[in-house]
Design a protein around this motif. Structure first.
Motif, PDB file in Angstrom:
ATOM      1  N   MET A  22     -42.312 -13.266  62.732  1.00 43.22           N
ATOM      2  CA  MET A  22     -41.643 -14.444  62.204  1.00 43.22           C
ATOM      3  C   MET A  22     -42.601 -15.624  62.139  1.00 43.22           C
ATOM      4  SD  MET A  22     -38.722 -13.012  61.855  1.00 43.22           S
ATOM      5  CE  MET A  22     -37.651 -14.370  61.473  1.00 43.22           C
ATOM      6  N   ILE A  23     -43.381 -15.802  63.200  1.00 45.55           N
ATOM      7  CA  ILE A  23     -44.342 -16.909  63.246  1.00 45.55           C
ATOM      8  C   ILE A  23     -45.404 -16.757  62.156  1.00 45.55           C
ATOM      9  CG2 ILE A  23     -46.131 -17.985  64.663  1.00 45.55           C
ATOM     10  CD1 ILE A  23     -44.399 -17.219  67.108  1.00 45.55           C
ATOM     11  N   LEU A  24     -45.763 -15.523  61.869  1.00 50.58           N
ATOM     12  CA  LEU A  24     -46.785 -15.262  60.853  1.00 50.58           C
ATOM     13  C   LEU A  24     -46.217 -15.198  59.434  1.00 50.58           C
ATOM     14  CD1 LEU A  24     -48.869 -12.533  62.731  1.00 50.58           C
ATOM     15  CD2 LEU A  24     -49.438 -14.964  62.432  1.00 50.58           C
ATOM     16  N   GLY A  25     -44.935 -15.481  59.288  1.00 52.96           N
ATOM     17  CA  GLY A  25     -44.330 -15.486  57.964  1.00 52.96           C
ATOM     18  C   GLY A  25     -44.063 -14.116  57.396  1.00 52.96           C
ATOM     19  N   LYS A  26     -43.960 -13.103  58.265  1.00 51.95           N
ATOM     20  CA  LYS A  26     -43.748 -11.734  57.802  1.00 51.95           C
ATOM     21  C   LYS A  26     -42.285 -11.296  57.936  1.00 51.95           C
ATOM     22  CE  LYS A  26     -48.468 -10.310  59.004  1.00 51.95           C
ATOM     23  NZ  LYS A  26     -49.298  -9.383  59.814  1.00 51.95           N
ATOM     24  N   GLY A  27     -41.409 -12.226  58.314  1.00 51.20           N
ATOM     25  CA  GLY A  27     -40.003 -11.873  58.418  1.00 51.20           C
ATOM     26  C   GLY A  27     -39.405 -11.579  57.057  1.00 51.20           C
ATOM     27  N   CYS A  28     -38.369 -10.765  57.047  1.00 51.04           N
ATOM     28  CA  CYS A  28     -37.722 -10.403  55.782  1.00 51.04           C
ATOM     29  C   CYS A  28     -36.205 -10.441  55.951  1.00 51.04           C
ATOM     30  CB  CYS A  28     -38.160  -9.015  55.317  1.00 51.04           C
ATOM     31  SG  CYS A  28     -37.509  -8.567  53.695  1.00 51.04           S
ATOM     32  N   TYR A  29     -35.595 -11.530  55.470  1.00 46.81           N
ATOM     33  CA  TYR A  29     -34.147 -11.646  55.433  1.00 46.81           C
ATOM     34  C   TYR A  29     -33.645 -11.094  54.092  1.00 46.81           C
ATOM     35  CZ  TYR A  29     -34.624 -14.557  59.569  1.00 46.81           C
ATOM     36  OH  TYR A  29     -34.913 -14.999  60.838  1.00 46.81           O
ATOM     37  N   THR A  30     -32.344 -10.945  53.982  1.00 47.88           N
ATOM     38  CA  THR A  30     -31.809 -10.300  52.779  1.00 47.88           C
ATOM     39  C   THR A  30     -32.211 -11.042  51.509  1.00 47.88           C
ATOM     40  OG1 THR A  30     -29.902  -9.534  54.084  1.00 47.88           O
ATOM     41  CG2 THR A  30     -29.719  -9.407  51.692  1.00 47.88           C
ATOM     42  N   THR A 238     -28.379  -5.748  53.690  1.00 51.40           N
ATOM     43  CA  THR A 238     -27.477  -6.851  54.026  1.00 51.40           C
ATOM     44  C   THR A 238     -27.619  -7.189  55.504  1.00 51.40           C
ATOM     45  OG1 THR A 238     -25.197  -7.657  53.777  1.00 51.40           O
ATOM     46  CG2 THR A 238     -25.475  -5.414  54.630  1.00 51.40           C
ATOM     47  N   GLY A 239     -27.086  -8.321  55.909  1.00 56.36           N
ATOM     48  CA  GLY A 239     -27.091  -8.708  57.312  1.00 56.36           C
ATOM     49  C   GLY A 239     -25.794  -8.297  57.976  1.00 56.36           C
ATOM     50  N   HIS A 240     -25.869  -7.379  58.927  1.00 54.68           N
ATOM     51  CA  HIS A 240     -24.648  -6.863  59.546  1.00 54.68           C
ATOM     52  C   HIS A 240     -24.930  -6.460  60.982  1.00 54.68           C
ATOM     53  CE1 HIS A 240     -20.815  -4.636  59.884  1.00 54.68           C
ATOM     54  NE2 HIS A 240     -20.453  -5.333  58.817  1.00 54.68           N
ATOM     55  N   GLN A 241     -23.915  -6.608  61.845  1.00 54.00           N
ATOM     56  CA  GLN A 241     -24.075  -6.285  63.264  1.00 54.00           C
ATOM     57  C   GLN A 241     -23.926  -4.801  63.560  1.00 54.00           C
ATOM     58  OE1 GLN A 241     -21.670 -10.337  64.205  1.00 54.00           O
ATOM     59  NE2 GLN A 241     -21.663  -8.865  65.866  1.00 54.00           N
ATOM     60  N   ALA A 242     -23.314  -4.065  62.649  1.00 44.15           N
ATOM     61  CA  ALA A 242     -23.045  -2.639  62.887  1.00 44.15           C
ATOM     62  C   ALA A 242     -23.306  -1.871  61.597  1.00 44.15           C
ATOM     63  CB  ALA A 242     -21.614  -2.435  63.364  1.00 44.15           C
ATOM     64  N   PRO A 243     -24.563  -1.559  61.293  1.00 41.46           N
ATOM     65  CA  PRO A 243     -24.895  -0.917  60.010  1.00 41.46           C
ATOM     66  C   PRO A 243     -24.122   0.366  59.748  1.00 41.46           C
ATOM     67  CG  PRO A 243     -26.892  -1.662  61.124  1.00 41.46           C
ATOM     68  CD  PRO A 243     -25.767  -1.846  62.087  1.00 41.46           C
ATOM     69  N   LEU A 244     -23.956   1.205  60.765  1.00 42.07           N
ATOM     70  CA  LEU A 244     -23.243   2.458  60.537  1.00 42.07           C
ATOM     71  C   LEU A 244     -21.756   2.239  60.312  1.00 42.07           C
ATOM     72  CD1 LEU A 244     -25.765   3.491  62.739  1.00 42.07           C
ATOM     73  CD2 LEU A 244     -24.814   5.554  61.708  1.00 42.07           C
ATOM     74  N   GLY A 245     -21.209   1.227  60.971  1.00 40.82           N
ATOM     75  CA  GLY A 245     -19.813   0.888  60.715  1.00 40.82           C
ATOM     76  C   GLY A 245     -19.603   0.411  59.297  1.00 40.82           C
ATOM     77  N   LEU A 246     -20.529  -0.408  58.806  1.00 39.46           N
ATOM     78  CA  LEU A 246     -20.445  -0.879  57.427  1.00 39.46           C
ATOM     79  C   LEU A 246     -20.612   0.278  56.449  1.00 39.46           C
ATOM     80  CD1 LEU A 246     -20.269  -3.246  55.428  1.00 39.46           C
ATOM     81  CD2 LEU A 246     -22.765  -3.444  55.603  1.00 39.46           C
ATOM     82  N   GLY A 267     -32.349  -5.921  57.742  1.00 34.48           N
ATOM     83  CA  GLY A 267     -33.644  -6.476  58.144  1.00 34.48           C
ATOM     84  C   GLY A 267     -33.455  -7.543  59.205  1.00 34.48           C
ATOM     85  N   HIS A 268     -34.150  -8.649  59.055  1.00 34.64           N
ATOM     86  CA  HIS A 268     -33.926  -9.743  59.988  1.00 34.64           C
ATOM     87  C   HIS A 268     -32.562 -10.365  59.724  1.00 34.64           C
ATOM     88  CE1 HIS A 268     -38.400  -9.571  60.447  1.00 34.64           C
ATOM     89  NE2 HIS A 268     -38.007  -9.703  61.700  1.00 34.64           N
ATOM     90  N   LEU A 269     -31.921 -10.765  60.786  1.00 33.66           N
ATOM     91  CA  LEU A 269     -30.543 -11.254  60.712  1.00 33.66           C
ATOM     92  C   LEU A 269     -30.473 -12.587  61.436  1.00 33.66           C
ATOM     93  CD1 LEU A 269     -27.572 -10.878  60.040  1.00 33.66           C
ATOM     94  CD2 LEU A 269     -27.357  -9.358  61.996  1.00 33.66           C
ATOM     95  N   GLY A 270     -30.122 -13.625  60.704  1.00 35.24           N
ATOM     96  CA  GLY A 270     -30.106 -14.965  61.274  1.00 35.24           C
ATOM     97  C   GLY A 270     -28.799 -15.325  61.930  1.00 35.24           C
ATOM     98  N   GLY A 271     -28.390 -14.548  62.922  1.00 35.48           N
ATOM     99  CA  GLY A 271     -27.174 -14.835  63.666  1.00 35.48           C
ATOM    100  C   GLY A 271     -26.045 -13.893  63.328  1.00 35.48           C
TER     101      GLY A 271
END
Length: 555
Positions: A22-30, A238-246, A267-271
């Motif tokens: 994240m600090i190096l700018g390599k994060g990937c949000y949806t 997508t951003g989800h807390q339970a990928p298999l449930g989705l 990927g990265h999930l902002g909360g």
């Protein structure tokens, strides 16, 4: 940079393994995901809390350059897209009796909610409900197309609050909920509780409101879907807390596919906070559009859409009463809770007031007898869901306020009143009035330690110090017990590689809380490996199995 040759142990202070990229700018949000020839969705949403859809005209929108499609509920129905399934009590953590009985109305009939499609059909039931989805070659073109859509509405009577919904003169907003009451459930012994209250030396009553909250994660919701270039299936990012449930919810419940036809990657999930554990209309339409067009499709929400498109939390009104003997011992508890379930019942939204919050309703106290009635009302508001504690904060807030007020009314020291009514250590294992088993606990000892650490008895001297500086100082106390886990199984896989490293595959989902760091520490300690030899993989239904991160169950 992190020294990857070091070992780490649970509880050690170390640099979080999640942070470097994240600090190096390599994060990937949806929203960072881009594909060639990607199309974009924008939704036309209801401006009314309740209205009949008389006519939808998309012809002008479809004439605009770059607009490919204008989807409505009729398109979804024609292509076999199912409405949301009607939720039932969660079998993982409620009694078989409740599961078998299901949610019931006040007249004893099964709960009968409005059918909920990803795009509204015939009626809209809350402000912000998606009505039309415009698909175009750019986000700007999709927005312009949405603004060209004409929807004629006939506004209908609506209710927005619990007080509105339960009023005898309130409009009936759905024929399946007489009096707007969708679910009514009782726990405990009503007759015995009434008798104890009639004979009690002291009764304290409290009216309490838990306000509606909007779950507002740092990262707004977004979804991207494309056809898998290597297999006959779709891939949803997508951003989800339970990928298999989705994956199961979308593939099996909504589209009627087998799960192998949809891969979900988080990927990265902002909360998360519980609000990212739902299946949302925007995700359904994103998958639908990608399936129809065989091209990548993206939807990206903004902050405003988060307010009227993401599930809300709390929204309860409670009347609570505590009956006590003359010497300050609790004899009985009586509570009526009315909850706002929103326009449609989600799984968590339906379960939280009647079966989740009540699990810890009696908290640390010995309550010999109680009765709880829960009424969940249908309203023309955003559907309710899980949000940070999901029912438990509401329950503890209620009982602690009631205990405090009782002590004050009886002129008893609030600390002493609590201690007098704590479940004693010798009663363990203890079965609460709700049937929950406490396996251990010495609550008075813990409270005494907290008072000592906080300097509770030196408060007056600190008050004087504050007053000398022109400041005001106060203090308060609350006791809390938590029920977590919800679903009592999880699946993880560890893979040993020939270079001596270990890969942990887990269905729990990192969303900012440092799970990868915690798992790395545990494996480093247990396997005696340096942290550089440990990799944690999450968020890909091709690679991981398990329930996900809900109910404070990640670690």
């Amino acid at each position: 940079m992190m020294d990857e040759s070091k070992h780490s142990f649970a509880g050690d202070s170390m640099r979080r393994v999640e942070d470097e990229e994240m600090i190096l700018g390599k994060g990937c949000y949806t929203d960072d995901i881009q594909f060639p020839e990607m199309l974009h969705l924008h939704f036309v949403r209801s401006p009314y809390p309740h209205a009949r859809i008389k006519r939808i005209n998309t012809s002008t929108a479809l004439k605009q350059d770059g607009v490919l499609e204008a989807y409505t509920a009729e398109d979804l129905i024609r292509d076999g897209v199912n409405p949301y399934p009607v939720p039932g009590p969660p079998g993982d953590f409620v009694t078989k009796e409740i599961v078998d009985k299901g949610y019931r109305r006040a007249d004893g009939e099964p709960m009968d909610p409005p059918r909920w499609l990803a795009l509204a059909k015939d009626e809209v039931r809350y402000i912000g409900q998606p009505v039309v989805a415009i698909l175009a070659d750019t986000p700007e073109t999709a927005l312009a197309g949405a603004e060209a859509v004409e929807v004629d509405y006939e506004e209908l009577p609506s209710v927005g609050t619990i007080a509105d919904a339960e009023d005898s003169s309130a409009p009936a907003i759905w024929e399946g909920a007489p009096g707007n009451l969708l679910i009514q459930m009782e726990h405990g012994d009503s007759q015995k509780t009434e008798t104890i209250f009639a004979e009690a030396d002291h009764v304290t009553q409290l009216e309490l409101s838990n306000s509606r909250l909007v779950g507002n994660a740092m990262e707004p919701r977004a979804s991207v879907c494309q056809r898998d270039p290597e297999q006959d299936r779709l891939i949803l990012y997508t951003g989800h807390q339970a990928p298999l449930g989705l994956q199961g919810s979308l593939a099996e419940d909504i589209f009627g596919w087998t799960k192998d036809k949809l891969r979900v990657i988080v990927g990265h999930l902002g909360g998360g906070f519980g609000i990212r554990a739902e299946t949302y209309p925007e995700e359904i339409v994103t998958v639908y559009a990608a399936h129809k067009q065989s091209r990548p499709v993206k939807w990206n929400g903004d902050r405003t859409q988060e307010f009227y498109g993401t599930v809300h939390g709390r929204d309860q009104l409670s009347t609570a009463e505590l009956a006590c003997s003359r010497d300050g011992k609790i004899q009985a508890l009586r509570i009526l809770t009315r909850s706002n379930i929103g326009a449609y019942p989600t799984g968590p939204g339906a379960a939280i007031p009647p079966v989740v919050g009540p699990k810890i309703l009696t908290s640390l106290y010995h309550v010999p007898c109680f009765h709880l009635e829960v009424r969940s009302y249908l309203t023309n508001t955003v559907p309710m869901g899980a949000y940070r504690g999901a029912g438990r904060p509401e329950a503890i807030y209620l009982i602690e306020r009631l205990v405090q007020k009782t002590a004050e009314e009886m002129s008893l020291d609030p600390l002493e009143f609590r201690k007098r009514n704590f479940i004693p250590p010798q009663a363990m294992p203890y079965t609460s009035a709700m049937g929950e088993i406490y396996d251990s606990g010495d609550f008075e000892k813990v409270l005494d330690q907290a008072l000592e650490i906080s300097g509770w008895n030196d408060f007056e001297s600190r008050v004087q110090t504050s007053q000398d500086k022109g400041r005001i100082r106060g203090r308060g106390i609350s006791c809390y017990i938590e029920w977590t886990g919800a679903i009592w199984h999880e699946e993880v896989t560890t893979e040993a590689r020939d270079d001596g490293s270990i890969v942990l595959y887990t269905g729990t989902q990192n969303m900012g809380q440092g799970l990868k760091t915690a798992f790395t520490q545990l494996l480093s300690e247990q396997l005696e490996l340096p942290i550089g030899k440990i990799e944690v993989v999450q968020g890909d239904t091709d690679l991981v199995k398990g329930v996900g991160s809900v109910g404070s169950r990640s670690l």
